[in-house]
Structure formats: structure tokens, C-alpha cells
Design an enzyme around this catalytic site. Structure first.
Site, short mmCIF file in Angstrom:
data_model
loop_
_atom_site.label_atom_id
_atom_site.label_comp_id
_atom_site.label_asym_id
_atom_site.label_seq_id
_atom_site.Cartn_x
_atom_site.Cartn_y
_atom_site.Cartn_z
N SER A 25 3.91 8.27 -3.08
CA SER A 25 4.86 8.73 -2.08
C SER A 25 5.42 7.53 -1.32
O SER A 25 4.71 6.59 -1.00
CB SER A 25 4.15 9.67 -1.12
N GLU A 84 -3.29 -3.20 6.14
CA GLU A 84 -2.02 -2.48 6.08
C GLU A 84 -1.11 -2.87 7.26
O GLU A 84 0.09 -3.07 7.08
CB GLU A 84 -2.27 -0.97 6.11
#
Lengths: 576, 158
Positions: free
Chosen positions: A321, A363
């Protein structure tokens, strides 16, 4: 069928089940035997010899973790010979170990320290040459200090058997052995996905997360900065354990209050961003299904999984995604939407997140996770670190009143909350996708088929005319198996949720060290209890979500969303 | 340029873990050492993570991870040589060249390898440089030997 018989332990009869190890039989009967290299559900290695017991018939010491029970067995678990052997092992381990317990992050939560205490090691009997290896500081999330390593090999096992990554292994031989990466390079160029499961199993301080306290404290002391904090869905049900409170207790309100007392200007709930993720991700799923997009779609919430895909299975990157993870969506919304509403400049906001995860530290600093050159999230604390941070600021959580999170960006549905457990993202996404496709709400919101700790959960979901196949995996090694099946031609799955850590984020690498399976179960139960007890069960009914789309974002997958909430990934070359 | 590692791997189709050590040996024979690139290629071929290959290779003394020096010094640490002082010879050599056993000097001139016994106990302590034996080496003569090779190299480059 289980065949039971009795064995003699410390002159008493104890029931044993054929096929189990001596250790299992002892533990079940209330006898504790110290272990170091042993991990439940893993093949025993017998490397550390800590669990030895005396076989009374032969007089020999045998490792209880790897030795199966046998009829007629006579065992002594704490005979002088056994205790002496165990004590010597600890003394030998300490002989080259740095004596800096006072300065070690694992002080008072260290298995080696505990064992040395339990076995009454009160003097340095064996003097060895101290280890003198370089600390590997190269990674963004994880620091390795080989000096403190006792070579139990648990990190190597987890990295290989749970994650399928094998970034580390034994290097060299005999007294020269260390745990290292290929060619002893830094973790930053290794295939490490920063999941932090190695930290969770490390008995000592050899593996720790990179700490950002100084930067955060500096920001808190800077009057020009607005310091905001967000916390992941799993935090409120995990933090209690850091304070010795029963596992699984939801202390969300107290946490809000503690964070304000520390001095954070705004306290937001990442579960709100999880709702936002669901809005975007379910729209993307519907788009892919109806417009012949790349399927199966795979979730992108787990940064360890994303890095794994970049390194090991880049052919599946188009399946992932394009949605940023909730942490990054929240970061982006804070620095763009919240900043606008408050008349602040993005660079004057210092955005901190609390995550049950070490990979989130990685991240947060990714280049893809910036808007106009400004990081969406500036610093990440793990659950453990939050515990330390609260203690550092002298806040007694037993004496403070619960408060609610700040609004907007603080109201969530329970769909966002269950993101913390494996299967949660899937369940939340289906609830909203069902509504979007049929215009009706699900009759029963709960989807028990995707809940629980199983390595892989698969089911079919009927949405109106459409039937979609979904799969939920946790543990990257299980993801690898599923992906292999898909590569070999499976087409009955349309949507896959992948979480790197066992049980999902509640079992993340930033959680309390020393928790067991039952603690994880209580955390999961707690999340699903919240889902059962509260009424706002779907992301698309969250009033603040509706508001942010009205006022700012427009529609899911719209122009603004694309700019702020979506990203893409590239193949990553590492030493693997 | 032909890729020696790939050529070797082609001799091992559909192989598993058990072929790792023979492959490593052949690669080292062909290239003189085990390079990072070779490890990655071997890993891809056998589906073994490079950390595991490095782990296996570092377990054995026979594998090197740097190319051989122009002058490859094998120093015997067998029993006879040990009794007659090869430990001192080795430490002198390491200090003199600022190298450790298994390493290669930055200029690529010298590399040191420790071997268990080269079957010349009568000459102990013995070293072998590019196949040429030097007998009854002492911590003084070792420096002379090395410097002679350096001189030889300097002159050949003139």
C-alpha cells in the site's frame, strides 16, 4: 495421546509427559531451573549449560532444556554439584564481562545480573581478560555492544527463525567468537530490519535501542518549540508493565496526564492516524480491486516489513500500500494541518512519537517520510523509554488523575485502537471497506478469524456481491512463506496484513523486556475489550476524521492525501 | 572479465548447505581469498544469508578475507616451532608489519598466515614466503628477511 509417567525429582515423585524435556516437566511442577540460551518453542541448543541438573543414576550433569524425560529417571535440581556448576558458569561469564552494571540500560533488568544474585556470586573468583570490542553504533534503531554479549545465541535464533532475516550470526571460533554481521560491517549496511526482537530476547545489555532523550529534552526546554507527542495504539495497554502494574491494564488516561506533566504541549493519539490510514488504505484497496490494480495489496504499517520487502522481495513492492504508516501520517498531519490551524511553522514543531517498536526509529528518519525537507516525526521513544522518561521527570503515576488526549487528532474509533494486535489493521480496513462498497455497516463488526496469535490467519470475506480473500501474518518468516505461495501462483488472496513481530505491535521490539506469552495475551485482550466496550467501532464514523477530510484533506486518495499521506519504496541494496 | 566465482558455482547446480565449504575452498583457490562479492554470489546461489556464510568461513582458519600479499608469509605454529620460539617470531612479525595474522598490508605487499605445521620441524622455527622456506628464524632475522623482500620489490619496481 499423552503418555504420562512419573520421574523422581529431589526425592519426590513428579509427573512427566513422554516427549517433553526435563525442563518443561520441572517448570510445570513448580521447580525453577535457571536458563540463559533457552527460548520457549525454539529448538534447544544447550549452549549455555545453565540449566544442568544431576542425573542421580549416572552422577552426570545433563542439560535439562534439551534432555527428554525418561521413565525411571532420578533427578536432583539443586544438589551441591549442580549449584556449583551453575555458579561457575556465571562466574566465567562475568570474568570477561564489563563491570559497568550501574551505567548499563539493563541494570536491574538483566538476566546475568539476576543469575549472579540468585547464585550468590559475591566475589570475583575468576579474573579474565576483559572484552574490548567496538560498539556498533551505525544503525538507526539498534546498538550492539559485543563486550556485554554472553553468546547465548538467542538473537541469532530470533533473527533467523522468526524474522527470516539472519542479519547476524556467530563469527570466528572459540574464545574469539562474537555475534556479528557479515564481514563485521555495521548494522546500517546489513540486512537488519530494525524489528528489535533481538533486544527483546537479549539477556544482557549487548543489544539496546538508540536513545533520543537528549534531543527531546532539549526541545522541551526550548520555548520557541511546540513539542507534541503521539502514542501508538499498543502503548496504553503495555506501559503498565514498565511500572510493575498487572499486564494488559489500559492506562491511557494516566499516560495522557503524565505526558502533559512532562511538558509536552499537545498529546495526540496515533490511533486517530490509524483511522486515517484505514480511510486511505480501504479506498486504495477498493480502487485496486475495481480497477484491476496490483493484487494482493499488502499493508505498509510495519516499517520492519517494508524494509524487509525492499531488501528481500522487491518484486512485491508494487503490492505494498502506498499509505504511510499511522506514525508518519500523524507526523505529516501534525506538521501540516495542525500547524496551520495553530498558526505555527512546521519547523517550530518538535514531533515525538511513542511506539512499541524500534523500527519506527528507522522509519521516522527515512527520506520518504519528509514533507518539503522537514521530517514528519523528529524523535521516537519506545514503550520502555517512555517508562524511563516518566520516571526521569519524577511523575508518580499512581497519584495522578486520568485525562483525555488533545483534540483534534486525539479522538479515535476502536478500529484504530485494534491496530496494535495482529489482524487489527485487516479488521479495521474491512469494516470501512464494507461500508464504502455496500453503503451499509457490517452487522457484526468482529472478525474472529483474523484475531489471535497464530502465525497465519486466512479467511474469505463477503462484501455484497464481492468475495475477497484475506490473510494476516505475523513474523516475517511466515510472510516469506506466504509470499512464496503467491509467487508460485496463488491468486485467491486480495489483501494481506503483514506484521514483523509475533502478535503484532503488542509484541513489538520496543516493549517491556521480560514479558511472557501471558502478558502479550493480556495486552491483546485489553485491546479487543476496548473494541467490545466502546461504541465508535469504525474509522469512517470518527468525527475528527470526518472533520479533517471536510476542512483539509478533501477525499481519500485525493490530491492533498497523495502529497501528505502516501509514499513509495524502492529496492534496497544491502549485505544479505 | 570472467567471473571465477560464478564459474565455480556453475559446477554446483541445485546444491544446498552441504556444498558451502567445498565452494568456499574452490573460490579461495581461484581468487586467493573470499571477497564480499563472492560471499553475496554464493549466498544467492545456495540461498544462505551472507552472515551465515561469513560465520562458517570465519570458523575455519583456512579462509582469508583479504587478497594475498605479493609476499605471502606462512608462519609455522606447530609444536616443534612453538618450542623453539615461533610465538615471539609471530608477534615480532605482526608488530613489524603492523598486521595481524590473516591480514594483508595496505600496500598489498605482505600478508601473514598462521599454519599448524609445514612438515619441516628440523628447521624450526620455520617460515615460508611464496613457497621459499626460511629456517631457524629468530625475532631478529625475521625483520631482516622481511626487509630483504621489501628491497627486492623496490628494485623490481625501479
Amino acid at each position: 495421546m499423552k503418555i504420562n509417567f512419573n520421574i523422581e525429582v529431589n526425592n519426590q515423585s513428579v509427573e512427566a509427559i513422554k516427549g517433553e524435556t526435563i525442563l518443561d516437566a520441572l517448570n510445570r511442577n513448580g521447580i525453577k531451573v535457571p536458563t540463559l540460551c533457552h527460548m520457549k518453542d525454539f529448538t534447544p541448543t544447550g549452549a549455555c549449560r545453565m540449566c544442568v541438573v544431576e542425573d542421580e543414576i549416572t552422577g552426570k550433569l545433563i542439560t535439562s532444556c534439551s534432555f527428554p524425560v525418561a521413565e525411571g529417571m532420578k533427578i536432583k535440581t539443586h544438589s551441591p554439584k549442580v549449584v556449583e556448576a551453575r555458579k561457575t558458569i556465571v562466574e566465567l561469564l562475568l570474568s570477561n564481562h564489563p563491570d559497568d552494571c550501574l551505567y548499563c540500560v539493563r541494570n536491574r533488568n538483566c538476566e546475568l545480573q539476576n543469575l549472579s544474585d540468585e547464585l550468590q556470586v559475591r566475589e570475583r573468583r575468576i579474573i579474565g581478560k576483559k572484552n574490548n570490542y567496538n560498539i556498533d553504533n551505525s544503525g538507526v534503531s539498534i546498538i550492539r555492544d559485543p563486550d556485554k554479549c554472553i553468546l547465548c545465541g538467542r538473537c541469532v535464533e530470533v533473527c533467523e527463525k522468526v524474522m527470516g532475516v539472519s542479519a547476524i550470526d556467530y563469527v570466528n571460533r572459540g574464545s574469539q567468537t562474537i555475534i556479528g554481521t557479515a564481514f563485521n560491517k555495521g548494522l546500517n549496511v546489513s540486512s537488519c530490519v530494525n524489528c528489535g526482537q533481538c533486544i527483546m530476547v537479549c539477556p544482557t545489555g549487548a543489544l539496546t535501542e538508540k536513545n533520543h532523550f537528549p534531543e527531546i529534552r532539549e526541545a522541551l526546554n526550548d520555548p520557541a518549540k511546540t513539542v507534541v507527542i503521539q502514542y501508538a495504539p499498543a502503548i496504553s495497554v503495555s506501559l503498565a508493565e514498565e511500572f510493575g502494574i498487572e499486564s494488559g491494564k489500559d492506562i491511557n488516561g494516566i499516560m495522557n496526564s503524565a505526558l502533559r506533566k512532562i511538558g509536552f504541549n499537545r498529546v495526540f493519539d496515533t490511533s486517530f492516524a490509524a483511522d486515517l490510514t484505514i480511510m486511505e488504505e480501504s479506498a486504495e484497496l477498493i480502487n485496486r480491486i475495481t480497477n484491476n490494480g496490483v493484487l494482493p495489496m499488502m499493508t505498509s504499517c510495519c516499517p520492519a516489513w517494508v524494509k524487509y520487502a525492499e531488501e528481500f522481495v522487491p518484486e512485491f513492492l508494487p503490492n505494498i500500500s502506498s499509505c504511510k504508516s499511522p506514525q508518519q501520517m500523524m507526523g505529516s498531519v501534525i506538521k501540516n494541518y495542525f500547524a496551520k490551524t495553530e498558526n505555527l511553522k512546521a519547523e517550530d514543531i518538535y514531533s515525538v512519537s511513542i511506539m512499541p517498536c524500534t523500527a519506527k526509529k528507522f522509519e521516522a528518519q527515512r527520506e520518504e517520510m519528509t514533507t518539503h525537507g522537514i521530517s514528519d516525526v523528529d524523535a521516537v521513544l519506545t514503550t520502555r523509554e517512555l517508562g524511563q522518561f516518566i520516571k526521569l521527570y519524577g511523575i508518580d503515576i499512581s497519584k495522578i488523575e486520568p485525562e483525555v488526549a488533545d483534540s483534534p487528532l486525539g479522538t479515535r474509533s476502536t478500529a484504530g485502537k485494534i491496530f496494535g494486535a495482529s489482524g487489527g489493521v485487516m479488521e479495521a480496513a474491512i469494516r470501512t471497506a464494507y461500508y464504502k462498497l455496500t453503503g451499509k455497516e457490517l452487522v457484526k463488526f468482529q472478525i474472529p478469524e483474523v484475531r489471535g496469535f497464530e502465525e497465519r490467519k486466512e479467511t474469505k470475506i463477503k462484501i455484497g456481491e464481492l468475495e475477497i480473500g484475506v490473510a494476516v501474518v505475523n513474523g516475517l518468516v511466515n510472510a516469506k512463506k506466504l509470499l512464496t505461495e503467491i509467487k508460485e501462483g496463488r491468486t485467491d488472496i486480495h489483501f494481506i496484513e503483514i506484521m514483523a513481530c509475533p502478535g503484532g505491535c503488542i509484541g513489538g521490539g520496543g516493549q517491556h523486556i521480560g514479558s511472557n506469552e501471558d502478558d502479550l495475551k493480556s495486552r491483546m485482550k485489553s485491546l479487543y475489550d476496548i473494541d467490545t466496550n466502546e461504541t465508535l467501532k469504525v474509522s469512517h464514523k470518527n468525527p475528527e476524521i470526518i472533520e479533517i477530510y471536510d476542512k483539509f484533506l478533501g477525499e481519500p486518495l485525493g490530491h492533498k492525501s497523495h502529497e501528505l499521506l502516501h509514499t513509495n519504496y524502492d529496492k534496497r541494496d544491502v549485505l544479505r | 572479465m570472467e567471473d571465477k566465482t560464478i564459474n565455480i558455482l556453475e559446477q554446483y547446480p541445485n546444491s544446498g548447505n552441504d556444498s558451502l565449504i567445498p565452494i568456499l575452498q574452490e573460490v579461495q583457490d581461484a581468487e586467493g581469498y573470499i571477497s564480499e562479492k563472492s560471499v553475496i554470489k554464493i549466498g544467492k546461489h545456495l540461498d544462505i544469508p551472507s552472515s551465515k556464510i561469513f560465520g562458517v568461513a570465519t570458523f575455519y582458519n583456512q579462509f582469508r578475507f583479504q587478497p594475498l600479499g605479493k609476499y605471502h608469509i606462512q608462519i609455522c605454529r606447530g609444536t616443534a616451532c612453538h618450542v623453539l620460539g615461533s610465538a615471539t617470531v609471530l608477534s615480532t612479525l605482526e608488530k613489524h608489519l603492523k598486521l595481524k595474522a590473516g591480514e594483508t598490508s595496505r600496500d598489498g605487499l605482505f600478508s601473514i598466515e598462521v599454519v599448524a605445521c609445514i612438515g619441516a620441524c628440523g628447521l624450526a622455527p620455520v617460515i615460508c614466503v611464496n613457497g621459499k622456506f626460511h629456517a631457524k628464524v629468530t625475532d631478529k632475522s625475521i625483520i631482516e628477511i622481511i626487509e630483504n623482500y621489501r628491497k627486492e620489490n623496490d628494485e623490481s619496481e625501479k
